[in-house]
Design a protein around this motif. Structure first.
Motif, PDB file in Angstrom:
ATOM      1  N   ARG A  46      20.734  27.036   6.160  1.00  0.00           N
ATOM      2  CA  ARG A  46      21.069  25.657   5.804  1.00  0.00           C
ATOM      3  C   ARG A  46      20.154  24.641   6.497  1.00  0.00           C
ATOM      4  NH1 ARG A  46      23.421  29.128   2.965  1.00  0.00           N
ATOM      5  NH2 ARG A  46      24.283  29.987   4.879  1.00  0.00           N
ATOM      6  N   ARG A  47      19.163  25.129   7.232  1.00  0.00           N
ATOM      7  CA  ARG A  47      18.168  24.206   7.775  1.00  0.00           C
ATOM      8  C   ARG A  47      16.745  24.678   7.451  1.00  0.00           C
ATOM      9  NH1 ARG A  47      20.255  26.701  12.723  1.00  0.00           N
ATOM     10  NH2 ARG A  47      18.601  27.830  13.829  1.00  0.00           N
ATOM     11  N   ASN A  48      16.608  25.582   6.449  1.00  0.00           N
ATOM     12  CA  ASN A  48      15.274  25.987   6.012  1.00  0.00           C
ATOM     13  C   ASN A  48      14.632  24.853   5.209  1.00  0.00           C
ATOM     14  OD1 ASN A  48      16.462  26.097   3.491  1.00  0.00           O
ATOM     15  ND2 ASN A  48      16.462  28.329   3.344  1.00  0.00           N
ATOM     16  N   SER A  49      13.414  25.075   4.723  1.00  0.00           N
ATOM     17  CA  SER A  49      12.699  23.985   4.046  1.00  0.00           C
ATOM     18  C   SER A  49      13.432  23.522   2.790  1.00  0.00           C
ATOM     19  CB  SER A  49      11.274  24.415   3.703  1.00  0.00           C
ATOM     20  OG  SER A  49      11.271  25.540   2.842  1.00  0.00           O
ATOM     21  N   ARG A  50      14.047  24.443   2.049  1.00  0.00           N
ATOM     22  CA  ARG A  50      14.795  24.040   0.853  1.00  0.00           C
ATOM     23  C   ARG A  50      15.943  23.103   1.227  1.00  0.00           C
ATOM     24  NH1 ARG A  50      17.156  28.560  -0.285  1.00  0.00           N
ATOM     25  NH2 ARG A  50      19.055  27.900   0.773  1.00  0.00           N
ATOM     26  N   SER A  51      16.702  23.477   2.246  1.00  0.00           N
ATOM     27  CA  SER A  51      17.834  22.653   2.668  1.00  0.00           C
ATOM     28  C   SER A  51      17.367  21.335   3.283  1.00  0.00           C
ATOM     29  CB  SER A  51      18.707  23.427   3.656  1.00  0.00           C
ATOM     30  OG  SER A  51      19.267  24.577   3.039  1.00  0.00           O
ATOM     31  N   ALA A  52      16.272  21.386   4.055  1.00  0.00           N
ATOM     32  CA  ALA A  52      15.738  20.167   4.656  1.00  0.00           C
ATOM     33  C   ALA A  52      15.283  19.188   3.581  1.00  0.00           C
ATOM     34  CB  ALA A  52      14.575  20.507   5.591  1.00  0.00           C
ATOM     35  N   LEU A  53      14.585  19.693   2.573  1.00  0.00           N
ATOM     36  CA  LEU A  53      14.130  18.837   1.473  1.00  0.00           C
ATOM     37  C   LEU A  53      15.309  18.288   0.677  1.00  0.00           C
ATOM     38  CD1 LEU A  53      11.081  20.972   0.327  1.00  0.00           C
ATOM     39  CD2 LEU A  53      10.960  18.613   1.171  1.00  0.00           C
ATOM     40  N   THR A  54      16.323  19.120   0.484  1.00  0.00           N
ATOM     41  CA  THR A  54      17.531  18.662  -0.219  1.00  0.00           C
ATOM     42  C   THR A  54      18.173  17.505   0.536  1.00  0.00           C
ATOM     43  OG1 THR A  54      17.935  20.871  -1.138  1.00  0.00           O
ATOM     44  CG2 THR A  54      19.808  19.350  -1.072  1.00  0.00           C
ATOM     45  N   ALA A  55      18.279  17.655   1.859  1.00  0.00           N
ATOM     46  CA  ALA A  55      18.878  16.587   2.676  1.00  0.00           C
ATOM     47  C   ALA A  55      18.052  15.308   2.595  1.00  0.00           C
ATOM     48  CB  ALA A  55      18.999  17.056   4.122  1.00  0.00           C
ATOM     49  N   LEU A  56      16.737  15.439   2.658  1.00  0.00           N
ATOM     50  CA  LEU A  56      15.871  14.257   2.606  1.00  0.00           C
ATOM     51  C   LEU A  56      16.028  13.508   1.288  1.00  0.00           C
ATOM     52  CD1 LEU A  56      12.716  15.836   4.255  1.00  0.00           C
ATOM     53  CD2 LEU A  56      13.948  13.841   5.131  1.00  0.00           C
ATOM     54  N   VAL A  57      16.106  14.249   0.188  1.00  0.00           N
ATOM     55  CA  VAL A  57      16.275  13.613  -1.123  1.00  0.00           C
ATOM     56  C   VAL A  57      17.659  12.974  -1.234  1.00  0.00           C
ATOM     57  CG1 VAL A  57      16.533  14.105  -3.580  1.00  0.00           C
ATOM     58  CG2 VAL A  57      14.556  14.980  -2.349  1.00  0.00           C
ATOM     59  N   LEU A  58      18.685  13.659  -0.745  1.00  0.00           N
ATOM     60  CA  LEU A  58      20.035  13.083  -0.777  1.00  0.00           C
ATOM     61  C   LEU A  58      20.142  11.849   0.112  1.00  0.00           C
ATOM     62  CD1 LEU A  58      22.329  16.263  -0.746  1.00  0.00           C
ATOM     63  CD2 LEU A  58      21.962  14.681  -2.645  1.00  0.00           C
ATOM     64  N   LEU A  59      19.246  11.751   1.091  1.00  0.00           N
ATOM     65  CA  LEU A  59      19.216  10.570   1.961  1.00  0.00           C
ATOM     66  C   LEU A  59      18.313   9.471   1.400  1.00  0.00           C
ATOM     67  CD1 LEU A  59      19.042  12.495   5.338  1.00  0.00           C
ATOM     68  CD2 LEU A  59      20.887  10.922   4.663  1.00  0.00           C
ATOM     69  N   GLY A  60      17.745   9.722   0.222  1.00  0.00           N
ATOM     70  CA  GLY A  60      16.918   8.716  -0.439  1.00  0.00           C
ATOM     71  C   GLY A  60      15.598   8.449   0.266  1.00  0.00           C
ATOM     72  N   LEU A  61      15.133   9.408   1.053  1.00  0.00           N
ATOM     73  CA  LEU A  61      13.933   9.182   1.864  1.00  0.00           C
ATOM     74  C   LEU A  61      12.676   9.767   1.218  1.00  0.00           C
ATOM     75  CD1 LEU A  61      15.417   9.986   5.385  1.00  0.00           C
ATOM     76  CD2 LEU A  61      14.811   7.723   4.483  1.00  0.00           C
ATOM     77  N   GLU A  62      11.549   9.150   1.515  1.00  0.00           N
ATOM     78  CA  GLU A  62      10.243   9.646   1.125  1.00  0.00           C
ATOM     79  C   GLU A  62       9.455   9.950   2.393  1.00  0.00           C
ATOM     80  OE1 GLU A  62       8.171   7.555  -1.916  1.00  0.00           O
ATOM     81  OE2 GLU A  62       9.999   6.928  -2.956  1.00  0.00           O
ATOM     82  N   PRO A  63       8.341  10.705   2.288  1.00  0.00           N
ATOM     83  CA  PRO A  63       7.574  11.072   3.485  1.00  0.00           C
ATOM     84  C   PRO A  63       7.213   9.862   4.347  1.00  0.00           C
ATOM     85  CG  PRO A  63       6.778  12.302   1.600  1.00  0.00           C
ATOM     86  CD  PRO A  63       7.780  11.321   1.071  1.00  0.00           C
ATOM     87  N   GLY A  64       7.516   9.988   5.632  1.00  0.00           N
ATOM     88  CA  GLY A  64       7.146   8.938   6.580  1.00  0.00           C
ATOM     89  C   GLY A  64       8.136   7.810   6.712  1.00  0.00           C
ATOM     90  N   GLU A  65       9.144   7.734   5.846  1.00  0.00           N
ATOM     91  CA  GLU A  65      10.114   6.638   5.941  1.00  0.00           C
ATOM     92  C   GLU A  65      11.049   6.849   7.123  1.00  0.00           C
ATOM     93  OE1 GLU A  65      10.666   4.662   1.575  1.00  0.00           O
ATOM     94  OE2 GLU A  65      12.030   6.293   2.076  1.00  0.00           O
ATOM     95  N   PRO A  66      11.423   5.789   7.811  1.00  0.00           N
ATOM     96  CA  PRO A  66      12.284   5.923   8.992  1.00  0.00           C
ATOM     97  C   PRO A  66      13.722   6.295   8.610  1.00  0.00           C
ATOM     98  CG  PRO A  66      11.881   3.604   8.501  1.00  0.00           C
ATOM     99  CD  PRO A  66      10.996   4.392   7.580  1.00  0.00           C
ATOM    100  N   TRP A  67      14.375   6.970   9.543  1.00  0.00           N
ATOM    101  CA  TRP A  67      15.737   7.454   9.283  1.00  0.00           C
ATOM    102  C   TRP A  67      16.726   6.309   9.100  1.00  0.00           C
ATOM    103  CZ3 TRP A  67      16.198  12.419   8.139  1.00  0.00           C
ATOM    104  CH2 TRP A  67      15.191  13.289   8.565  1.00  0.00           C
ATOM    105  N   ASN A  68      16.454   5.161   9.720  1.00  0.00           N
ATOM    106  CA  ASN A  68      17.426   4.064   9.611  1.00  0.00           C
ATOM    107  C   ASN A  68      17.439   3.414   8.229  1.00  0.00           C
ATOM    108  OD1 ASN A  68      15.090   2.537   9.647  1.00  0.00           O
ATOM    109  ND2 ASN A  68      15.509   1.534  11.618  1.00  0.00           N
ATOM    110  N   THR A  69      16.523   3.856   7.343  1.00  0.00           N
ATOM    111  CA  THR A  69      16.527   3.340   5.971  1.00  0.00           C
ATOM    112  C   THR A  69      17.230   4.293   5.003  1.00  0.00           C
ATOM    113  OG1 THR A  69      14.381   4.350   5.420  1.00  0.00           O
ATOM    114  CG2 THR A  69      14.350   2.133   6.369  1.00  0.00           C
ATOM    115  N   ALA A  70      17.817   5.357   5.543  1.00  0.00           N
ATOM    116  CA  ALA A  70      18.473   6.361   4.688  1.00  0.00           C
ATOM    117  C   ALA A  70      19.614   5.744   3.887  1.00  0.00           C
ATOM    118  CB  ALA A  70      18.989   7.507   5.540  1.00  0.00           C
ATOM    119  N   THR A  71      19.800   6.241   2.680  1.00  0.00           N
ATOM    120  CA  THR A  71      20.900   5.827   1.806  1.00  0.00           C
ATOM    121  C   THR A  71      21.616   7.100   1.331  1.00  0.00           C
ATOM    122  OG1 THR A  71      19.405   5.841  -0.110  1.00  0.00           O
ATOM    123  CG2 THR A  71      19.703   3.737   1.049  1.00  0.00           C
ATOM    124  N   ASN A  72      22.584   6.949   0.475  1.00  0.00           N
ATOM    125  CA  ASN A  72      23.264   8.149  -0.031  1.00  0.00           C
ATOM    126  C   ASN A  72      23.541   8.043  -1.534  1.00  0.00           C
ATOM    127  OD1 ASN A  72      25.243   6.179   0.259  1.00  0.00           O
ATOM    128  ND2 ASN A  72      26.837   7.628   0.920  1.00  0.00           N
TER     129      ASN A  72
END
Length: 309
Positions: free
Chosen positions: A25-51
């Protein structure tokens, strides 16, 4: 961009580890899934995350578009069963938060989003306040998970199987009709029958499957095959009932019957093909498609069985 991308994925894996997820649940597939669910793109700060609420196919598309990693379409179930289900069970994400009554498993409206409480913690990732927020979330997690489980259990549909045991199906979709098939059709037309397979129309984690009995019948159940919603063994009568719930999807037509004959080919039991409908209006809609050598049963007139011979 490449370094931002790699760093973001690595950091997402570390974040998921902090939330208590295992290696898968923390492999690259899961990490990428979390990033997309957080509305983030490469390099964007965590405090801009959405859901945002996103379906599995959309998640996979955004991973390819934003993160440059393409997954084959047939890995969709891997995303759902090996990442998203666990995110939801841990309280990190929510499934169909906009539809508490539930949706069918094949509904295009199925979606996932990061739970608001988890989102608040994620936005602090990399700051001094993160650990305290995470500790508070972890302390509350059992309560959150218990509440989620209690809500889900309350919504689940109780079904009494032919042997008297109680089983629960997901709410919504075709499952109310599947319950009628078990509680109303089986006692009338397959008394003493044993349920060998029951497919939950919303969530296949709740399926019933009796592999040992299938093996005795010389069958190896194919979980990837196009199986009927219900398989009941009438051992005394030497018959295997292949029962389909028909609401929005098609009945057992000629092609479907031939497919089921091949899928359940055995010399130890005769096959009986049954189309089940919630009412006669639905049956009339599908009547021209019903194959010969099948049966039709209507839940609102449960004492009758129509045979197409």
């Amino acid at each position: 961009m490449i370094s931002d991308l790699a760093a973001s994925v690595d950091n997402a894996g570390v974040l998921l580890q902090a939330f208590g997820f295992d290696k898968v649940r923390r492999n690259s597939r899961s990490a990428l899934t979390a990033l997309v669910l957080l509305g983030l793109e490469p390099g964007e700060p965590w405090n801009t995350a959405t859901n945002p609420r996103l379906g599995v196919t959309v998640v996979m598309g955004l991973i390819a578009e934003r993160w440059g990693k393409e997954y084959a379409p047939n890995t969709r179930e891997t995303f759902r069963k090996q990442t998203l289900h666990q995110f939801v069970d841990a309280g990190f994400a929510e499934h169909n938060s906009d539809a508490p009554e539930g949706r069918t498993v094949n509904s295009p409206k199925n979606n996932y989003r990061i739970a608001p409480a988890a989102l608040s913690v994620v936005r602090l990732y990399g700051t001094r306040g993160f650990q305290d927020a995470l500790d508070a979330w972890v302390a509350e997690a059992p309560t959150q998970q218990a509440a989620y489980k209690a809500t889900r259990e309350m919504q689940m549909l109780p079904v009494t199987l032919p042997d008297g045991s109680v089983f629960r199906l997901s709410p919504g979709g075709q499952n109310p009709l599947i319950r009628d098939m078990i509680e109303e059709f089986c006692p009338r037309f397959v008394p003493g029958g044993q349920v060998l397979y029951l497919g939950d129309a919303k969530d296949h984690r709740y399926d019933i499957r009796q592999d040992d009995v299938f093996a005795r019948l010389g069958l190896a159940f194919d979980e990837h095959g196009k199986n009927p919603d219900l398989v009941v063994h009438d051992e005394r009568g030497g018959r295997l009932f292949l029962v389909e719930a028909v609401t929005s999807h098609g009945p057992i037509d000629f092609g479907r019957r031939e497919h089921l004959k091949r899928l359940f080919a055995t010399d130890k039991a005769g096959l009986v093909f049954v189309n089940c409908f919630p009412d006669r209006a639905t049956m009339r809609k599908w009547l021209p498609d019903l194959a010969w050598e099948t049966e039709a049963w209507v839940a609102d007139a449960p004492d009758h069985l129509i045979r197409f011979t």
